[in-house]
Motif scaffolding. Structure first.
Motif, PDB file in Angstrom:
ATOM      1  N   PHE A 249       0.076  -3.502   3.692  1.00 16.32           N
ATOM      2  CA  PHE A 249      -0.960  -4.336   3.089  1.00 16.32           C
ATOM      3  C   PHE A 249      -0.561  -4.670   1.659  1.00 16.32           C
ATOM      4  CE2 PHE A 249      -2.816  -1.861   6.433  1.00 16.32           C
ATOM      5  CZ  PHE A 249      -3.695  -2.725   7.070  1.00 16.32           C
ATOM      6  N   ASN A 250      -0.966  -5.849   1.181  1.00 14.77           N
ATOM      7  CA  ASN A 250      -0.644  -6.314  -0.167  1.00 14.77           C
ATOM      8  C   ASN A 250      -1.935  -6.525  -0.958  1.00 14.77           C
ATOM      9  OD1 ASN A 250       1.511  -8.249   1.724  1.00 14.77           O
ATOM     10  ND2 ASN A 250       2.273  -6.580   0.467  1.00 14.77           N
ATOM     11  N   LEU A 251      -1.868  -6.264  -2.267  1.00 17.43           N
ATOM     12  CA  LEU A 251      -3.041  -6.347  -3.131  1.00 17.43           C
ATOM     13  C   LEU A 251      -3.084  -7.659  -3.895  1.00 17.43           C
ATOM     14  CD1 LEU A 251      -5.502  -4.922  -4.532  1.00 17.43           C
ATOM     15  CD2 LEU A 251      -3.861  -4.109  -6.260  1.00 17.43           C
TER      16      LEU A 251
ATOM     17  N   ASN B 192       0.827  -1.202   0.000  1.00 12.83           N
ATOM     18  CA  ASN B 192       0.000   0.000   0.000  1.00 12.83           C
ATOM     19  C   ASN B 192       0.865   1.257   0.000  1.00 12.83           C
ATOM     20  OD1 ASN B 192       0.499  -1.008   2.843  1.00 12.83           O
ATOM     21  ND2 ASN B 192      -0.248   1.055   3.308  1.00 12.83           N
ATOM     22  N   HIS B 193       2.070   1.195   0.602  1.00 11.62           N
ATOM     23  CA  HIS B 193       2.950   2.367   0.651  1.00 11.62           C
ATOM     24  C   HIS B 193       3.364   2.790  -0.757  1.00 11.62           C
ATOM     25  CE1 HIS B 193       3.025   1.508   4.901  1.00 11.62           C
ATOM     26  NE2 HIS B 193       3.644   0.344   4.704  1.00 11.62           N
ATOM     27  N   ARG B 194       3.699   1.797  -1.596  1.00 11.12           N
ATOM     28  CA  ARG B 194       4.114   2.113  -2.963  1.00 11.12           C
ATOM     29  C   ARG B 194       2.949   2.668  -3.771  1.00 11.12           C
ATOM     30  NH1 ARG B 194       7.490   4.605  -5.506  1.00 11.12           N
ATOM     31  NH2 ARG B 194       7.968   3.943  -7.611  1.00 11.12           N
ATOM     32  N   PHE B 195       1.771   2.079  -3.587  1.00 10.76           N
ATOM     33  CA  PHE B 195       0.576   2.585  -4.279  1.00 10.76           C
ATOM     34  C   PHE B 195       0.280   4.016  -3.844  1.00 10.76           C
ATOM     35  CE2 PHE B 195      -0.205  -1.514  -5.951  1.00 10.76           C
ATOM     36  CZ  PHE B 195      -1.262  -1.441  -6.852  1.00 10.76           C
ATOM     37  N   GLN B 196       0.351   4.264  -2.544  1.00  4.37           N
ATOM     38  CA  GLN B 196       0.057   5.599  -2.033  1.00  4.37           C
ATOM     39  C   GLN B 196       1.027   6.632  -2.610  1.00  4.37           C
ATOM     40  OE1 GLN B 196      -0.922   3.684   2.227  1.00  4.37           O
ATOM     41  NE2 GLN B 196      -0.443   5.843   2.337  1.00  4.37           N
ATOM     42  N   LYS B 197       2.316   6.272  -2.682  1.00  5.99           N
ATOM     43  CA  LYS B 197       3.298   7.203  -3.233  1.00  5.99           C
ATOM     44  C   LYS B 197       3.068   7.423  -4.719  1.00  5.99           C
ATOM     45  CE  LYS B 197       8.281   8.042  -3.602  1.00  5.99           C
ATOM     46  NZ  LYS B 197       9.641   7.544  -3.277  1.00  5.99           N
ATOM     47  N   LYS B 198       2.803   6.345  -5.445  1.00  3.73           N
ATOM     48  CA  LYS B 198       2.602   6.443  -6.893  1.00  3.73           C
ATOM     49  C   LYS B 198       1.341   7.244  -7.217  1.00  3.73           C
ATOM     50  CE  LYS B 198       4.245   4.819 -10.907  1.00  3.73           C
ATOM     51  NZ  LYS B 198       5.583   5.179 -11.381  1.00  3.73           N
TER      52      LYS B 198
ATOM     53  N   SER C 179      -1.674 -12.275  -6.854  1.00  2.00           N
ATOM     54  CA  SER C 179      -0.958 -11.215  -6.164  1.00  2.00           C
ATOM     55  C   SER C 179      -0.461 -10.204  -7.189  1.00  2.00           C
ATOM     56  CB  SER C 179       0.229 -11.794  -5.391  1.00  2.00           C
ATOM     57  OG  SER C 179       1.114 -10.764  -4.981  1.00  2.00           O
ATOM     58  N   PHE C 180      -0.620  -8.922  -6.882  1.00  2.00           N
ATOM     59  CA  PHE C 180      -0.126  -7.865  -7.755  1.00  2.00           C
ATOM     60  C   PHE C 180       1.370  -8.033  -7.997  1.00  2.00           C
ATOM     61  CE2 PHE C 180       1.779  -3.648  -8.267  1.00  2.00           C
ATOM     62  CZ  PHE C 180       1.029  -3.123  -9.313  1.00  2.00           C
ATOM     63  N   GLY C 181       2.109  -8.475  -6.987  1.00  2.00           N
ATOM     64  CA  GLY C 181       3.552  -8.633  -7.103  1.00  2.00           C
ATOM     65  C   GLY C 181       3.979  -9.710  -8.065  1.00  2.00           C
ATOM     66  N   LEU C 182       3.093 -10.653  -8.403  1.00  2.00           N
ATOM     67  CA  LEU C 182       3.419 -11.733  -9.331  1.00  2.00           C
ATOM     68  C   LEU C 182       2.994 -11.434 -10.762  1.00  2.00           C
ATOM     69  CD1 LEU C 182       2.480 -14.833  -7.112  1.00  2.00           C
ATOM     70  CD2 LEU C 182       4.743 -13.830  -7.508  1.00  2.00           C
TER      71      LEU C 182
ATOM     72  N   ASN D  66     -12.087  -6.995  -9.072  1.00  2.00           N
ATOM     73  CA  ASN D  66     -12.285  -7.713  -7.810  1.00  2.00           C
ATOM     74  C   ASN D  66     -11.020  -7.830  -6.959  1.00  2.00           C
ATOM     75  OD1 ASN D  66     -13.772  -9.144  -5.926  1.00  2.00           O
ATOM     76  ND2 ASN D  66     -13.274 -11.137  -6.858  1.00  2.00           N
ATOM     77  N   GLY D  67     -10.528  -6.694  -6.448  1.00  2.00           N
ATOM     78  CA  GLY D  67      -9.303  -6.723  -5.652  1.00  2.00           C
ATOM     79  C   GLY D  67      -9.545  -6.565  -4.164  1.00  2.00           C
ATOM     80  N   ARG D  68      -8.561  -6.924  -3.375  1.00  2.00           N
ATOM     81  CA  ARG D  68      -8.639  -6.714  -1.926  1.00  2.00           C
ATOM     82  C   ARG D  68      -7.222  -6.567  -1.369  1.00  2.00           C
ATOM     83  NH1 ARG D  68      -7.551 -11.644   0.632  1.00  2.00           N
ATOM     84  NH2 ARG D  68      -7.628 -13.458  -0.760  1.00  2.00           N
ATOM     85  N   TRP D  69      -7.119  -5.825  -0.273  1.00  2.00           N
ATOM     86  CA  TRP D  69      -5.849  -5.620   0.421  1.00  2.00           C
ATOM     87  C   TRP D  69      -5.802  -6.524   1.645  1.00  2.00           C
ATOM     88  CZ3 TRP D  69      -2.051  -2.684  -1.627  1.00  2.00           C
ATOM     89  CH2 TRP D  69      -2.400  -1.780  -2.643  1.00  2.00           C
ATOM     90  N   SER D  70      -4.705  -7.253   1.800  1.00  2.00           N
ATOM     91  CA  SER D  70      -4.518  -8.142   2.943  1.00  2.00           C
ATOM     92  C   SER D  70      -3.297  -7.698   3.737  1.00  2.00           C
ATOM     93  CB  SER D  70      -4.323  -9.588   2.482  1.00  2.00           C
ATOM     94  OG  SER D  70      -5.424 -10.022   1.717  1.00  2.00           O
TER      95      SER D  70
END
Length: 413
Positions: A294-296, A250-256, A307-310, A281-285
């Motif tokens: 938190f990860n998306l 969430n930190h990277r999303f917030q900055k971007k 996972s957004f990271g994958l 259909n996303g969610r933060w965990s």
């Protein structure tokens, strides 16, 4: 032998009138040109479907190298009341150039489309940026803007510079690398910065003229010729650039995105309800390693939950783009908004280009968009662009790398 006129058909005139809501497109006029006939059946229409480029070879504003079908197209027509129809064609149209009429048409049709959808946003529109002097481009260059705009050029040719100058509408801090607000630097080093001077003409909601001049580390700002410390008339400019492997937090999303955690959560809810172009259909965990992180996870189109990271770098960019578009749509309800997207380093299929372009050019999209990209023939197939190419100046050399701006002649106005 009389020269052949390329007149509009009745159907084309009706389309031009309908797209304008049968109201004059001349700024601040908006006169309704159709009404019931007094004491009689039927209706009266006093509007005129005016040619932007001339119906006659020697007419106002000339032909602009357009073909006969293009001259007769509704895209070459702007609806005016009878008074302004006469006014724009006087003096061979010298006072009302084709680019000006195209701007008026785009602005007016955008307003009508918004009204038709019963969507009322604060009115704003960037007409153009005038580059008076700068170290990159030839002096006295201008870029006109419509709803969906494209600037193409090779790497290091000034695309990002133009973005930074436009961002100055909302954030003068983006001018720092041009010598703005330089403090604690010896005067000789300040003088290494070459002067930069540009104007931005826009509506918010009234006509505004922003003038910015940077010289020797000092920034002079004027709105409508009145000196001001910074642009005081609110205009949102939202910026997204491509980067590889965005961190899934969430930190990277917030900055971007330039937002706080609460806004991020609410935009996610908004996208889950409305869907994006690609996001589903996303969610933060909560992260297992950090209670404040938190990860998306979400779907890309109709694919599986991931996972957004994958995701691949391009998939990540498209998901981030949907968040940016959602932010722009929400904020445009409060103040005029421009979305800037830099595509450098990103390649993807024409089908995905089309999805983005059609969404951003739709009447339901309540903001303007500027996209910058490498020069690419892929864009040629789309008729939605208002395109400017950055090319080398005739005086270009390794010691004097100066470019000029060239409006791309299009087969679709």
């Amino acid at each position: 032998m009389a020269q052949k006129r390329e007149n509009f058909t009745l159907g084309t005139k009706t389309e031009i009138a309908s797209r304008s809501g049968y109201r004059c497109s001349y700024p601040k006029c908006g006169k309704t040109t159709v009404s019931a006939r007094q004491h009689l059946e039927g209706f009266e229409n006093t509007g005129v479907a005016c040619h932007i480029y001339s119906a006659a070879l020697d007419g106002p504003r000339g032909r602009g190298n357009l073909s006969s079908p293009e001259i007769r197209s509704s895209k070459n027509g702007v609806w005016m009341c009878s008074e302004h129809a006469s006014k724009i064609d006087k003096n061979k149209g010298a006072d009302y150039k084709a680019e000006v009429l195209q701007q008026w048409k785009a602005i007016h049709e955008h307003q009508i489309a918004q009204e038709h959808l019963n969507v009322f946003h604060p009115y704003g529109w960037i007409e153009n940026i005038e580059i008076k002097s700068c170290p990159i481009f030839e002096n006295n260059q201008k870029i006109d803007f419509q709803k969906l705009n494209l600037i193409t050029g090779n790497n290091s040719t000034g695309k990002t510079a133009i973005c930074e100058w436009l961002i100055s509408l909302s954030d003068l801090g983006r001018l720092t690398r041009w010598g703005s607000a330089i403090t604690g630097i010896p005067k000789p080093e300040k003088e290494l910065f070459k002067p930069l001077k540009f104007n931005i003409n826009y509506w918010a909601p009234n006509k505004q003229n922003l003038k910015i001049e940077l010289k020797n580390g000092n920034t002079a700002v004027k709105i409508n010729n009145n000196t001001t410390p910074f642009p005081s008339i609110k205009y949102n400019v939202i910026y997204l650039s491509f980067e590889n492997n965005i961190e899934n937090t969430n930190h990277r999303f917030q900055k971007k995105l330039g937002i706080d955690l609460v806004k991020l959560a609410n935009i996610t809810k908004h996208l889950n309800k409305e869907n994006g172009i690609f996001y589903r259909n996303g969610r933060w965990s909560q992260s297992e390693d950090d209670d404040n992180t938190f990860n998306l996870t979400c779907k890309f189109l109709e694919g599986p939950q991931r996972s957004f990271g994958l995701m691949s770098s391009s998939e990540q960019f498209f998901i981030m783009l949907d968040f940016m578009i959602a932010r722009a749509s929400i904020e445009s309800k409060q103040s005029p908004t421009l979305l800037i997207i830099e595509l450098e380093g990103l390649t993807f299929s024409p089908q995905r280009y089309r999805k983005i372009f059609e969404h951003l050019s739709a009447p339901s999209t309540p903001f303007q968009t500027l996209i910058t990209a490498y020069s690419d023939d892929t864009f040629d197939e789309f008729a939605l662009w208002h395109r400017t190419d950055i090319i080398k100046s005739e005086n270009y050399s390794s010691q004097n790398p100066v470019y000029r701006l060239e409006k791309r002649s299009q087969s679709h106005l």
